[in-house]
Write an enzyme that holds these catalytic residues in place. Structure first.
Site, PDB file in Angstrom:
ATOM      1  CB  CYS A  86     -21.437 -31.523 -67.954  1.00 19.17           C
ATOM      2  SG  CYS A  86     -23.213 -32.212 -68.650  1.00 19.17           S
ATOM      3  CG  HIS A 127     -20.361 -28.497 -70.507  1.00 22.83           C
ATOM      4  ND1 HIS A 127     -20.088 -29.678 -71.366  1.00 22.83           N
ATOM      5  CD2 HIS A 127     -21.559 -28.635 -69.926  1.00 22.83           C
ATOM      6  CE1 HIS A 127     -21.296 -30.418 -71.201  1.00 22.83           C
ATOM      7  NE2 HIS A 127     -22.083 -29.805 -70.461  1.00 22.83           N
ATOM      8  CG  ASN A 177     -24.664 -31.376 -72.570  1.00 21.98           C
ATOM      9  OD1 ASN A 177     -23.583 -32.000 -72.237  1.00 21.98           O
ATOM     10  ND2 ASN A 177     -25.398 -30.864 -71.716  1.00 21.98           N
TER      11      ASN A 177
HETATM   12  N1  ACO Z   1     -39.389 -28.033 -78.356  1.00 22.14           N
HETATM   13  C1  ACO Z   1     -40.276 -27.066 -78.284  1.00 22.14           C
HETATM   14  N2  ACO Z   1     -40.501 -26.744 -76.965  1.00 22.14           N
HETATM   15  C2  ACO Z   1     -39.889 -27.065 -76.102  1.00 22.14           C
HETATM   16  C3  ACO Z   1     -38.983 -27.879 -75.988  1.00 22.14           C
HETATM   17  C4  ACO Z   1     -38.612 -28.584 -77.402  1.00 22.14           C
HETATM   18  N3  ACO Z   1     -37.522 -29.326 -77.466  1.00 22.14           N
HETATM   19  N4  ACO Z   1     -38.565 -28.172 -74.758  1.00 22.14           N
HETATM   20  C5  ACO Z   1     -39.272 -27.493 -73.727  1.00 22.14           C
HETATM   21  N5  ACO Z   1     -40.289 -26.629 -74.474  1.00 22.14           N
HETATM   22  C6  ACO Z   1     -41.141 -25.750 -74.154  1.00 22.14           C
HETATM   23  C7  ACO Z   1     -41.412 -25.655 -72.631  1.00 22.14           C
HETATM   24  O1  ACO Z   1     -42.343 -26.793 -72.540  1.00 22.14           O
HETATM   25  C8  ACO Z   1     -41.597 -24.417 -72.333  1.00 22.14           C
HETATM   26  O2  ACO Z   1     -43.184 -24.479 -72.626  1.00 22.14           O
HETATM   27  P1  ACO Z   1     -44.056 -23.484 -71.722  1.00 22.14           P
HETATM   28  O3  ACO Z   1     -43.601 -22.126 -71.850  1.00 22.14           O
HETATM   29  O4  ACO Z   1     -45.455 -23.774 -72.401  1.00 22.14           O
HETATM   30  O5  ACO Z   1     -44.050 -24.193 -70.444  1.00 22.14           O
HETATM   31  C9  ACO Z   1     -41.092 -23.602 -73.327  1.00 22.14           C
HETATM   32  O6  ACO Z   1     -40.493 -24.375 -74.511  1.00 22.14           O
HETATM   33  C10 ACO Z   1     -39.666 -22.737 -72.553  1.00 22.14           C
HETATM   34  O7  ACO Z   1     -39.201 -23.868 -71.858  1.00 22.14           O
HETATM   35  P2  ACO Z   1     -37.917 -23.323 -71.028  1.00 22.14           P
HETATM   36  O8  ACO Z   1     -37.360 -24.437 -70.103  1.00 22.14           O
HETATM   37  O9  ACO Z   1     -38.267 -22.193 -69.855  1.00 22.14           O
HETATM   38  O10 ACO Z   1     -36.804 -23.045 -71.999  1.00 22.14           O
HETATM   39  P3  ACO Z   1     -35.553 -22.392 -71.988  1.00 22.14           P
HETATM   40  O11 ACO Z   1     -35.402 -21.072 -72.831  1.00 22.14           O
HETATM   41  O12 ACO Z   1     -34.892 -22.368 -70.541  1.00 22.14           O
HETATM   42  O13 ACO Z   1     -34.596 -23.340 -72.598  1.00 22.14           O
HETATM   43  C11 ACO Z   1     -33.199 -25.370 -72.212  1.00 22.14           C
HETATM   44  C12 ACO Z   1     -34.534 -24.842 -72.223  1.00 22.14           C
HETATM   45  C13 ACO Z   1     -32.475 -25.103 -73.537  1.00 22.14           C
HETATM   46  C14 ACO Z   1     -33.145 -26.749 -71.407  1.00 22.14           C
HETATM   47  C15 ACO Z   1     -32.357 -24.237 -71.181  1.00 22.14           C
HETATM   48  O14 ACO Z   1     -33.125 -23.935 -69.958  1.00 22.14           O
HETATM   49  C16 ACO Z   1     -31.103 -24.735 -70.903  1.00 22.14           C
HETATM   50  O15 ACO Z   1     -30.085 -24.930 -71.683  1.00 22.14           O
HETATM   51  N6  ACO Z   1     -30.668 -25.121 -69.545  1.00 22.14           N
HETATM   52  C17 ACO Z   1     -29.596 -25.346 -69.056  1.00 22.14           C
HETATM   53  C18 ACO Z   1     -28.942 -26.895 -69.569  1.00 22.14           C
HETATM   54  C19 ACO Z   1     -27.466 -27.226 -69.114  1.00 22.14           C
HETATM   55  O16 ACO Z   1     -26.711 -26.389 -69.157  1.00 22.14           O
HETATM   56  N7  ACO Z   1     -27.320 -28.296 -68.517  1.00 22.14           N
HETATM   57  C20 ACO Z   1     -26.074 -28.460 -67.706  1.00 22.14           C
HETATM   58  C21 ACO Z   1     -25.049 -29.382 -67.978  1.00 22.14           C
HETATM   59  S1  ACO Z   1     -26.001 -30.750 -68.613  1.00 22.14           S
HETATM   60  C22 ACO Z   1     -25.267 -32.072 -67.359  1.00 22.14           C
HETATM   61  O17 ACO Z   1     -24.749 -31.837 -66.535  1.00 22.14           O
HETATM   62  C23 ACO Z   1     -25.949 -33.755 -67.561  1.00 22.14           C
END
Ligand code: ACO
Length: 323
Positions: A113, A250, A280
């Site tokens: 990214c 980003h 993204n």
């Molecule tokens: N729909 C519904 N529920 C979901 C989904 C979905 N699509 N995906 C995950 N959940 C659930 C999980 O299973 C979890 O359930 P549990 O509590 O029973 O285990 C719950 O939702 C919460 O999951 P978290 O991972 O804690 O959710 P979070 O609030 O952290 O959001 C996210 C997840 C959006 C992925 C976030 O962590 C994020 O944006 N992370 C950073 C991503 C990023 O910046 N990447 C960098 C660049 S990418 C690259 O370089 C290629």
């Protein structure tokens, strides 16, 4: 001194738009969860005939048109991508050929990214070093091809697209009022590899593999890393956040963008957000966001613009430029 000045920009998106609701029959998720956790409402997904090369070519042509230039005037193409058309040759070379360019040189840059930020910083060094005068910097991705469409924690987050800039050597005074790239800071730390990676590759599995991410872990590190590298860039340029006209981060997650801007003291109305439209798009996200803010008249000639990205590796970085 020589500055790398933006002469034009462009973008290209696949024809097909996939809304959050379109995932509801595929994996256990909801529009509400996706919007609340990420800010994403839709993303573009490439059809079979749309590739990193074809999208990159279209964005490059749009950037050349806006610069009023032809491929004959370009010396170098740098393509930021993690989803090349082939393992080799570099997709940049394929784009070079598609543009009818048989002079100069072209190469791919792989920083996930952060690729576009790395590519702009690299193009700036080639220009300031006097090796080239005009560079096409492209970010193009088809992440839809490396997603595990059964994994709800990743498949809803990414989209496809491309964006490009034309940078040109121009004489500047060596002052912060110059147009062009003014400062850049790049970082990486491979200790974080397992938090965000693709589980395949030519030298390991012999396959392309699928994207794997510990989203919560990435989130935990993101804001600190982003704000540190931006502070370093401000320090190098001798400016404060208040002097910025536009922050173009980003586009991974609206909550990361908001938290970073808040920590840096950047006003909400100066932040360009397009994650709702594109999801993204990895290395394409910053130039796609730029294209939206230029097209709607927000970013204008002379504005002070901060680009930032963080991604797999981890890699992260920031570029400050005057448009
Ligand atoms: N729909 C519904 N529920 C979901 C989904 C979905 N699509 N995906 C995950 N959940 C659930 C999980 O299973 C979890 O359930 P549990 O509590 O029973 O285990 C719950 O939702 C919460 O999951 P978290 O991972 O804690 O959710 P979070 O609030 O952290 O959001 C996210 C997840 C959006 C992925 C976030 O962590 C994020 O944006 N992370 C950073 C991503 C990023 O910046 N990447 C960098 C660049 S990418 C690259 O370089 C290629």
């Amino acid at each position: 001194m020589i500055r790398s000045v933006v002469r034009g920009n462009g973008a290209a998106l696949p024809r097909r738009i996939m809304k959050n609701a379109d995932f509801e029959g595929m994996v256990e998720t909801s529009d509400e969860w996706i919007v609340q956790r990420t800010g994403i409402r839709q993303r573009h997904v490439a059809a079979d005939d749309e590739t990193t090369a074809s999208l990159g070519e279209a964005a490059a042509r749009a950037a050349l048109d806006s610069a009023g230039m032809t491929p004959a005037e370009i010396d170098l193409i740098i393509l930021a991508t993690s989803t090349p058309n082939n393992t080799f040759p570099a997709t940049a070379v394929e784009i070079q050929n598609r543009l009818g360019m048989h002079h100069g040189f072209a190469f791919d840059m792989q920083a996930v990214c952060s690729g576009f930020v790395y590519a702009v910083a690299t193009a700036d060094l080639y220009i300031r070093g006097g090796l080239v005068r005009r560079v096409l910097v492209i970010g193009s991705e088809t992440f839809s091809r490396i997603l595990d469409w059964n994994d709800r924690s990743t498949c809803v987050l990414f989209g496809d697209g491309a964006g490009a800039l034309v940078l040109e050597a121009q004489e500047g005074a060596g002052a912060i009022t110059d147009r062009g790239v003014l400062a850049a800071s790049l970082r990486s730390d491979g200790a974080h590899k397992d938090k965000l990676f693709v589980d395949g590759g030519p030298s390991t599995t012999g396959t392309v593999g699928h994207l794997r991410m510990e989203g919560r872990e990435v989130f935990k590190h993101a804001v600190g890393m982003i704000t540190d590298v931006i502070e370093a860039t401000f320090g190098e340029a001798g400016i404060t956040a208040q002097e910025l006209d536009w922050f173009v981060p980003h586009q991974a997650n609206k909550r990361i963008i908001d938290a970073s801007a808040r920590k840096l003291g950047i006003a909400e109305e100066k932040v360009v957000v397009t994650v709702d439209l594109h999801g993204n798009t990895s290395a394409a996200s910053v130039p796609l966001a730029l294209s939206v803010a230029v097209a709607d008249g927000r970013i204008k000639k002379g504005d002070l613009v901060l680009l930032e990205a963080m991604g797999g590796g981890f890699t992260w970085g920031a570029v400050l430029l005057r448009w």
